[in-house]
Scaffold this motif. Structure first.
Motif, PDB file in Angstrom:
ATOM      1  N   LEU A   1      -5.005   9.779  -1.911  1.00 25.68           N
ATOM      2  CA  LEU A   1      -4.940   8.632  -2.474  1.00 25.68           C
ATOM      3  C   LEU A   1      -4.067   7.607  -2.355  1.00 25.68           C
ATOM      4  O   LEU A   1      -3.513   7.357  -1.744  1.00 25.68           O
ATOM      5  N   GLN A   2      -5.115   6.737  -1.779  1.00 21.65           N
ATOM      6  CA  GLN A   2      -5.379   6.115  -0.391  1.00 21.65           C
ATOM      7  C   GLN A   2      -5.425   4.563  -1.435  1.00 21.65           C
ATOM      8  O   GLN A   2      -5.809   4.010  -1.755  1.00 21.65           O
ATOM      9  N   MET A   3      -3.901   3.547  -1.566  1.00 20.50           N
ATOM     10  CA  MET A   3      -3.567   2.804  -2.977  1.00 20.50           C
ATOM     11  C   MET A   3      -3.380   1.586  -1.956  1.00 20.50           C
ATOM     12  O   MET A   3      -2.208   1.306  -1.386  1.00 20.50           O
ATOM     13  N   ASN A   4      -4.257   0.378  -2.226  1.00 19.16           N
ATOM     14  CA  ASN A   4      -4.237  -1.078  -1.575  1.00 19.16           C
ATOM     15  C   ASN A   4      -3.751  -1.950  -2.514  1.00 19.16           C
ATOM     16  O   ASN A   4      -4.018  -1.749  -4.088  1.00 19.16           O
ATOM     17  N   SER A   5      -2.996  -3.425  -1.949  1.00 17.82           N
ATOM     18  CA  SER A   5      -3.656  -4.010  -3.035  1.00 17.82           C
ATOM     19  C   SER A   5      -2.389  -3.947  -4.701  1.00 17.82           C
ATOM     20  O   SER A   5      -2.932  -3.912  -5.590  1.00 17.82           O
ATOM     21  N   LEU A   6      -1.496  -3.151  -4.713  1.00 20.39           N
ATOM     22  CA  LEU A   6      -1.103  -2.080  -5.674  1.00 20.39           C
ATOM     23  C   LEU A   6      -0.241  -3.978  -6.061  1.00 20.39           C
ATOM     24  O   LEU A   6      -0.102  -4.349  -6.031  1.00 20.39           O
ATOM     25  N   LYS A   7      -0.765  -3.510  -7.437  1.00 22.38           N
ATOM     26  CA  LYS A   7      -0.093  -4.119  -8.775  1.00 22.38           C
ATOM     27  C   LYS A   7       1.300  -3.603  -9.884  1.00 22.38           C
ATOM     28  O   LYS A   7       1.193  -2.553  -9.525  1.00 22.38           O
TER      29      LYS A   7
ATOM     30  N   ALA B   1     -13.026  20.304  -7.960  1.00 26.44           N
ATOM     31  CA  ALA B   1     -13.099  19.274  -7.767  1.00 26.44           C
ATOM     32  C   ALA B   1     -11.660  18.909  -7.836  1.00 26.44           C
ATOM     33  O   ALA B   1     -10.578  19.206  -8.923  1.00 26.44           O
ATOM     34  N   MET B   2     -11.221  17.496  -7.311  1.00 28.49           N
ATOM     35  CA  MET B   2      -9.374  17.515  -7.518  1.00 28.49           C
ATOM     36  C   MET B   2      -9.800  15.808  -7.915  1.00 28.49           C
ATOM     37  O   MET B   2     -10.822  15.711  -7.827  1.00 28.49           O
ATOM     38  N   GLY B   3      -8.750  15.264  -8.773  1.00 28.18           N
ATOM     39  CA  GLY B   3      -8.515  14.563 -10.152  1.00 28.18           C
ATOM     40  C   GLY B   3      -6.702  13.784  -9.148  1.00 28.18           C
ATOM     41  O   GLY B   3      -6.058  14.848  -9.291  1.00 28.18           O
ATOM     42  N   TRP B   4      -6.682  12.656  -9.895  1.00 25.81           N
ATOM     43  CA  TRP B   4      -5.431  11.965  -9.476  1.00 25.81           C
ATOM     44  C   TRP B   4      -5.511  11.170 -11.429  1.00 25.81           C
ATOM     45  O   TRP B   4      -6.600  10.554 -11.455  1.00 25.81           O
ATOM     46  N   PHE B   5      -4.418  11.507 -11.816  1.00 22.70           N
ATOM     47  CA  PHE B   5      -4.285  11.081 -13.752  1.00 22.70           C
ATOM     48  C   PHE B   5      -2.912  10.176 -12.835  1.00 22.70           C
ATOM     49  O   PHE B   5      -2.401  10.524 -12.179  1.00 22.70           O
ATOM     50  N   ARG B   6      -2.794   9.184 -13.811  1.00 30.25           N
ATOM     51  CA  ARG B   6      -0.859   8.318 -13.878  1.00 30.25           C
ATOM     52  C   ARG B   6      -0.892   8.301 -15.851  1.00 30.25           C
ATOM     53  O   ARG B   6      -1.842   8.226 -16.309  1.00 30.25           O
ATOM     54  N   LEU B   7       0.078   8.473 -15.593  1.00 33.07           N
ATOM     55  CA  LEU B   7       1.003   7.780 -16.845  1.00 33.07           C
ATOM     56  C   LEU B   7       1.646   7.799 -16.631  1.00 33.07           C
ATOM     57  O   LEU B   7       3.076   7.462 -15.742  1.00 33.07           O
TER      58      LEU B   7
ATOM     59  N   SER C   1       1.038  -1.662  -0.123  1.00 27.18           N
ATOM     60  CA  SER C   1      -0.177   0.017   0.472  1.00 27.18           C
ATOM     61  C   SER C   1       0.792   1.276  -0.151  1.00 27.18           C
ATOM     62  O   SER C   1       2.021   1.460   0.342  1.00 27.18           O
ATOM     63  N   LEU C   2       0.538   2.477  -0.449  1.00 29.63           N
ATOM     64  CA  LEU C   2       0.902   3.813  -0.389  1.00 29.63           C
ATOM     65  C   LEU C   2      -0.409   4.789  -0.233  1.00 29.63           C
ATOM     66  O   LEU C   2      -0.769   4.486  -0.632  1.00 29.63           O
ATOM     67  N   ARG C   3       0.399   5.749   0.255  1.00 26.93           N
ATOM     68  CA  ARG C   3      -0.930   7.175   0.193  1.00 26.93           C
ATOM     69  C   ARG C   3      -0.176   8.054  -0.540  1.00 26.93           C
ATOM     70  O   ARG C   3       0.590   8.317  -0.073  1.00 26.93           O
TER      71      ARG C   3
ATOM     72  N   VAL D   1      -7.719   8.516 -13.275  1.00 24.83           N
ATOM     73  CA  VAL D   1      -8.385   7.401 -11.519  1.00 24.83           C
ATOM     74  C   VAL D   1      -8.496   7.287 -10.501  1.00 24.83           C
ATOM     75  O   VAL D   1      -9.360   6.400 -10.009  1.00 24.83           O
ATOM     76  N   ALA D   2      -8.858   8.052 -10.761  1.00 24.54           N
ATOM     77  CA  ALA D   2      -9.674   8.921  -9.302  1.00 24.54           C
ATOM     78  C   ALA D   2     -10.175  10.916  -8.866  1.00 24.54           C
ATOM     79  O   ALA D   2      -9.424  11.069 -10.087  1.00 24.54           O
TER      80      ALA D   2
END
Length: 123
Positions: free
Chosen positions: A81-87, A33-39, A17-19, A48-49
């Protein structure tokens, strides 16, 4: 001048996990509004969210539902952004973004962007 500063990225093993945090300044935070994106390497930037200014409604990409949670603390001008069970496929640079009023999944709707934080998930 609006500034968004992400933190919390790093190297983690699969299943970990990471936050991530994104601290905002120079804007009326609760009105955005706030967003999370990834590249990821070799891919296009991906939603993402996102979360409304009040924090009462969220939107998550199907690929992260059940594993990631977005939240915000308007007293601290920070979104998380709480990220669990990361892959391993979650490996990417993660960016936070802000837009007035409504949530959107489209990156072109967001006016302000942070510099990004690297997340690397190893096997």
């Amino acid at each position: 001048q609006v500034q968004l500063v992400e933190s919390g990225g790093g190297l983690v093993q699969a299943g970990g996990s990471l936050r991530l945090s994104c601290a905002a300044s120079g804007l009326t935070f609760s009105s955005y509004a706030m967003g999370w994106f990834r590249l990821a390497l070799g891919k296009e930037r991906e939603f993402v969210a996102a979360i409304t200014g009040s924090g009462l409604a969220t939107s998550l990409a199907d690929s992260v539902k059940g594993r990631f949670t977005i939240s915000r603390d308007n007293t601290k001008n920070t979104v998380y952004l709480q990220m669990n069970s990361l892959k391993p496929e979650d490996t990417a640079i993660y960016y936070c973004a802000a837009r007035p009023a409504l949530v959107s999944r489209a990156d072109y709707d967001y006016r302000h962007w942070g510099q990004g934080t690297q997340v690397t998930v190893s096997l």
